[in-house]
Design a protein around this motif. Structure first.
Motif, PDB file in Angstrom:
ATOM      1  N   PHE A   5       0.799  -1.227   0.000  1.00 41.71           N
ATOM      2  CA  PHE A   5       0.000   0.000   0.000  1.00 41.71           C
ATOM      3  C   PHE A   5       0.833   1.279   0.000  1.00 41.71           C
ATOM      4  CE2 PHE A   5      -3.519   2.586   0.569  1.00 41.71           C
ATOM      5  CZ  PHE A   5      -3.339   3.404   1.648  1.00 41.71           C
ATOM      6  N   ARG A   6       1.950   1.286   0.699  1.00 49.85           N
ATOM      7  CA  ARG A   6       2.729   2.511   0.835  1.00 49.85           C
ATOM      8  C   ARG A   6       3.306   3.009  -0.482  1.00 49.85           C
ATOM      9  NH1 ARG A   6       3.642   2.774   6.462  1.00 49.85           N
ATOM     10  NH2 ARG A   6       3.186   0.694   7.167  1.00 49.85           N
ATOM     11  N   VAL A   8       2.070   2.197  -3.772  1.00 50.64           N
ATOM     12  CA  VAL A   8       1.261   2.188  -4.991  1.00 50.64           C
ATOM     13  C   VAL A   8       0.960   3.592  -5.491  1.00 50.64           C
ATOM     14  CG1 VAL A   8       0.174  -0.048  -4.645  1.00 50.64           C
ATOM     15  CG2 VAL A   8      -0.899   1.995  -3.691  1.00 50.64           C
ATOM     16  N   LYS A  10      -1.317   6.619  -7.367  1.00 50.66           N
ATOM     17  CA  LYS A  10      -2.655   7.083  -7.007  1.00 50.66           C
ATOM     18  C   LYS A  10      -3.771   6.325  -7.713  1.00 50.66           C
ATOM     19  CE  LYS A  10      -1.833  11.576  -5.106  1.00 50.66           C
ATOM     20  NZ  LYS A  10      -1.903  13.022  -5.257  1.00 50.66           N
ATOM     21  N   ASP A  12      -3.713   3.382  -8.802  1.00 52.59           N
ATOM     22  CA  ASP A  12      -3.766   2.020  -8.278  1.00 52.59           C
ATOM     23  C   ASP A  12      -4.496   1.983  -6.950  1.00 52.59           C
ATOM     24  OD1 ASP A  12      -2.339   1.330 -10.440  1.00 52.59           O
ATOM     25  OD2 ASP A  12      -0.410   1.205  -9.420  1.00 52.59           O
ATOM     26  N   LYS A  13      -4.373   3.049  -6.178  1.00 53.11           N
ATOM     27  CA  LYS A  13      -5.067   3.060  -4.891  1.00 53.11           C
ATOM     28  C   LYS A  13      -6.573   2.974  -5.133  1.00 53.11           C
ATOM     29  CE  LYS A  13      -6.449   5.438  -0.784  1.00 53.11           C
ATOM     30  NZ  LYS A  13      -6.139   6.106   0.453  1.00 53.11           N
ATOM     31  N   MET A  16      -7.519  -0.468  -6.052  1.00 55.14           N
ATOM     32  CA  MET A  16      -7.407  -1.374  -4.919  1.00 55.14           C
ATOM     33  C   MET A  16      -8.592  -1.194  -3.967  1.00 55.14           C
ATOM     34  SD  MET A  16      -4.281  -1.437  -2.308  1.00 55.14           S
ATOM     35  CE  MET A  16      -4.777   0.152  -1.678  1.00 55.14           C
ATOM     36  N   VAL A  17      -8.963   0.080  -3.711  1.00 46.88           N
ATOM     37  CA  VAL A  17     -10.096   0.354  -2.836  1.00 46.88           C
ATOM     38  C   VAL A  17     -11.365  -0.250  -3.444  1.00 46.88           C
ATOM     39  CG1 VAL A  17     -11.583   2.201  -1.932  1.00 46.88           C
ATOM     40  CG2 VAL A  17      -9.107   2.396  -1.737  1.00 46.88           C
ATOM     41  N   ASN A 137     -10.363   6.277   2.554  1.00 46.54           N
ATOM     42  CA  ASN A 137     -10.234   5.507   1.312  1.00 46.54           C
ATOM     43  C   ASN A 137     -10.116   6.377   0.071  1.00 46.54           C
ATOM     44  OD1 ASN A 137     -10.748   2.803   2.514  1.00 46.54           O
ATOM     45  ND2 ASN A 137     -12.662   3.794   3.076  1.00 46.54           N
ATOM     46  N   THR A 139      -8.539   8.917  -2.537  1.00 45.46           N
ATOM     47  CA  THR A 139      -7.166   9.177  -2.967  1.00 45.46           C
ATOM     48  C   THR A 139      -6.788  10.639  -2.736  1.00 45.46           C
ATOM     49  OG1 THR A 139      -7.605   7.567  -4.698  1.00 45.46           O
ATOM     50  CG2 THR A 139      -5.524   8.762  -4.826  1.00 45.46           C
ATOM     51  N   TYR A 199      -5.411  -4.315   4.326  1.00 49.55           N
ATOM     52  CA  TYR A 199      -5.511  -2.956   3.761  1.00 49.55           C
ATOM     53  C   TYR A 199      -6.147  -2.017   4.778  1.00 49.55           C
ATOM     54  CZ  TYR A 199      -7.828   1.048   1.759  1.00 49.55           C
ATOM     55  OH  TYR A 199      -8.290   2.321   1.582  1.00 49.55           O
ATOM     56  N   SER A 203      -4.523   1.350   6.058  1.00 51.85           N
ATOM     57  CA  SER A 203      -5.132   2.637   5.734  1.00 51.85           C
ATOM     58  C   SER A 203      -5.431   3.425   7.003  1.00 51.85           C
ATOM     59  CB  SER A 203      -6.408   2.437   4.904  1.00 51.85           C
ATOM     60  OG  SER A 203      -7.414   1.832   5.683  1.00 51.85           O
TER      61      SER A 203
END
Ligand code: SAM
Length: 243
Positions: A5-6, A8, A10, A12-13, A16-17, A137, A139, A199, A203
């Motif tokens: 997570f740290r 990835v 933007k 991709d976030k 992923m969410v 969650n 971005t 995650y 987060s």
């Protein structure tokens, strides 16, 4: 797979969410009760009590998911009011809509698929906006806060309910152990999905603390901004006004 997570990017976030909430939607309510020992109900009750929402008002429950706050607001605003449950994730919206309809909530609730960063509503539209366990969650949080500010009426208020920073070091340690070691196991057992709950823990740790979030709200224009720690700062409720 591991989310890493740290590092990835933007975009991709966001992806992923989306995966996380498509995956957890069906078991979301059960997991909430298990993971918080039911305490999320108290945090939500407190949020409603601080909302000042009255009959006839228009409320946005942003990142509303399975609609716990929407259901309570629907009763408060009555037939002459309106509650919009907005969420970016179609699976969460679907579970929320079914749950609310099955409990007889119809008429004054609308369901809208929307990204908090670019809200599809007119300026000065809502008396109150809530975002519960949602901002973490998003971005681009500044963009989302500015978008909320835009759609609030002058005199309207924003309530942000979110995980925050525990105030006491021992509590913080116990909580870290709980969220990194026990949460993913409950996720594995109940939802067959430990990654999503890993995650969640990540987060929570990455999310801005109480004073940082307060400053972020002020930076986009909110005034009279305050926060209230709940359960020793594990969660905080921030409130700000648009004047
Ligand atoms: N508010 C509900 C509650 O308190 O139970 C649901 C919270 S759930 C942990 C987070 C929700 O945020 C998910 O339903 C997710 O789809 C939504 N979400 C994530 N990113 C979002 C975005 N950019 N815009 C709108 N909703 C978003």
């Amino acid at each position: 797979t591991h989310f890493g997570f740290r590092t990835v990017a933007k975009s991709d976030k966001a992806e992923m969410v989306a995966d996380v909430f498509h995956s957890v939607a069906a078991k979301y309510d059960l997991m909430n009760d298990l993971m918080s020992f039911g305490i999320h109900r108290i945090w939500k009750r407190f949020t409603i009590d601080c909302s000042g929402v009255r009959r006839g008002q228009r409320v946005l429950d942003l990142a509303g998911g399975t609609g716990d706050l929407t259901a309570k607001f629907s009763r408060l605003v009555g037939e002459t009011g309106e509650v919009v449950l907005a969420d970016i994730n179609s699976s969460m919206l679907k579970v929320g809509r079914e749950k609310l309809r099955n409990s007889g909530i119809i008429g004054n609730v609308k369901y809208v698929q929307a990204n908090a960063e670019a809200l599809p509503f007119p300026d000065n539209h809502f008396d109150c906006i809530t975002i519960a366990f949602g901002l973490r969650n998003v971005t681009e949080k500044e963009k989302a806060l500015a978008s909320m500010f835009r759609v609030l009426k002058p005199g309207g208020r924003l309530l942000v309910l979110e995980f925050s920073k525990p105030v006491l070091a021992p509590l913080s340690k116990a909580y870290d152990a709980y969220s990194f070691h026990i949460l993913p196991r409950i996720g594995e057992l109940v939802a067959k999905d430990s990654e999503s709950y890993r995650y969640l823990a990540e987060s929570i740790r990455m999310h801005p603390d109480q004073d940082t979030l307060k400053q972020m709200m002020e930076d986009v224009g909110f005034e009279n901004t305050t926060y209230h720690n709940l359960t020793g700062g594990i969660v905080a409720l921030h409130r700000g006004f648009k004047f």
